[in-house]
Design an enzyme around this catalytic site. Structure first.
Site, PDB file in Angstrom:
ATOM      1  N   LYS A  46       0.849  -1.183   0.000  1.00 15.34           N
ATOM      2  CA  LYS A  46       0.000   0.000   0.000  1.00 15.34           C
ATOM      3  C   LYS A  46       0.896   1.248   0.000  1.00 15.34           C
ATOM      4  CE  LYS A  46       1.244   1.440   3.904  1.00 15.34           C
ATOM      5  NZ  LYS A  46       1.866   2.767   3.964  1.00 15.34           N
ATOM      6  N   ASP A  48       0.991   7.851   2.170  1.00 14.73           N
ATOM      7  CA  ASP A  48       1.758   6.919   2.988  1.00 14.73           C
ATOM      8  C   ASP A  48       1.033   6.529   4.272  1.00 14.73           C
ATOM      9  OD1 ASP A  48       4.345   6.112   4.792  1.00 14.73           O
ATOM     10  OD2 ASP A  48       4.741   5.902   2.661  1.00 14.73           O
TER      11      ASP A  48
END
Length: 340
Positions: A98, A179
């Site tokens: 991710k 992030d």
């Protein structure tokens, strides 16, 4: 593949690749057979560290290695499209870290590649595979707290990070939202699905990435989510979901929670804790086990981390970036619109 080890290839040699590989070592039916980096020396050192038999100095060699059942892509997310795409085009199954990609367009391209080739593809959203998170989400779905009214989640770290650090580098998809903010957004959408509207405010760095972002997501049901992420302040990193008849509270580091508290009207608070039999919740073992289960079953995506859900999160992240004015080098096309 029943009864045989699942053979992994590791693409990248950074900290998260090392942590994932170390967790695979604790799974008796997982075998890491190859690692690749753009640096042959980095791949060699990584292979020696973990006892991996093959080390490649380029991604293509790993992608073409037919002895690999699934590739774990652990590059910076600015390279996810290229790295995962290369593996999918070669017919490899892929678990991609991710945030899945820089933007929705890249994510749609990877999903299309996987569906065309019949390969397995999953975003490495370990939170969705965490047994405690899954239990909390199941309680919400079963109506334990009534109709969901509000979600809160935050993820902030203090830094400081230099302008050259990946978290502040636009070329590497820097900023708090992609992030860290991907966790609060994914948590809210796990419970409520894709929002019907959103707004956001951010503080941007001189380089043009978000140092911190606050977002308000809304649903046609009347539910709202207040989300925050930061790379300039260490936040509580907690989450909660409030319903018409109660709430669930998740503690610090909610994204790999080992417990939560259920508050229900007319009842004493109930604490739910991780089952020791499930192993560590702050590890990658649960997402790795889900990938191996799915690959062995011949599935092309995971019901725990469905590709349409990943695309929906990317659509929200695109819309949030449009609101706060963050765009990365090389991005083209029309500005992102609010999710439908």
């Amino acid at each position: 593949m029943a009864g045989e080890p699942v053979r992994w290839g590791i693409l990248a040699t950074g900290g998260i690749a090392a942590a994932f590989t170390a967790d695979l070592a604790d799974l008796p039916d997982a075998e890491v057979v190859a690692v690749a980096s753009r640096s042959a020396e980095s791949a060699r050192i990584f292979a020696e560290r973990f006892g991996i038999p093959r080390a490649y100095g380029d991604w293509d060699a790993l992608a073409r290695d037919a002895d690999i059942d699934v590739v774990y892509v652990a590059t910076p997310h600015s390279a996810h499209r290229a790295a995962a795409g290369l593996c999918l085009e070669a017919g490899r199954n892929v678990l991609c870290e991710k945030p899945f990609t820089l933007n929705l367009r890249e994510a749609e391209e990877l999903v299309a590649l996987a569906r065309r080739s019949g390969s397995f593809l999953m975003e490495a959203m370990w939170m969705y595979c965490n047994p405690v998170i899954r239990r909390a989400a199941a309680l919400v779905r079963d109506g334990a707290i009534g109709e969901v009214r509000a979600v809160q989640a935050d993820f902030g770290i203090s830094g400081p990070f230099s302008p050259s650090h990946r978290l502040r580098d636009p070329a590497q998809g820097g900023g708090a939202l992609l992030d860290l903010g991907v966790y609060p957004v994914s948590f809210a959408q796990l419970l409520l699905g894709e929002p019907s509207d959103l707004t956001a405010q951010a503080v941007l760095s001189a380089e043009g990435v978000d140092l911190q972002t606050s977002a308000l997501l809304s649903w046609d049901t009347g539910a709202q989510a207040l989300l925050h992420c930061s790379i300039v302040g260490d936040s509580p990193r907690t989450a909660s979901v409030t319903g018409s008849r109660g709430r669930i509270e998740l503690p610090h580091s909610f994204f790999h929670a080992d417990r939560f508290v259920l508050h229900r009207d007319g009842h004493a608070p109930e604490e739910f804790t991780a089952d020791p039999a499930d192993g560590r919740v702050d590890s990658f073992r649960h997402e790795a086990l889900e990938v191996m289960r799915a690959v062995r079953a011949g599935e092309t995506e995971s019901p725990m981390v469905p590709l349409d859900g990943t695309l929906a999160v990317m659509r929200t992240l695109d819309a949030l970036r449009e609101r706060i004015g963050v765009r990365y080098p090389g991005e083209t096309g029309e500005p992102a619109l609010a999710p439908a």
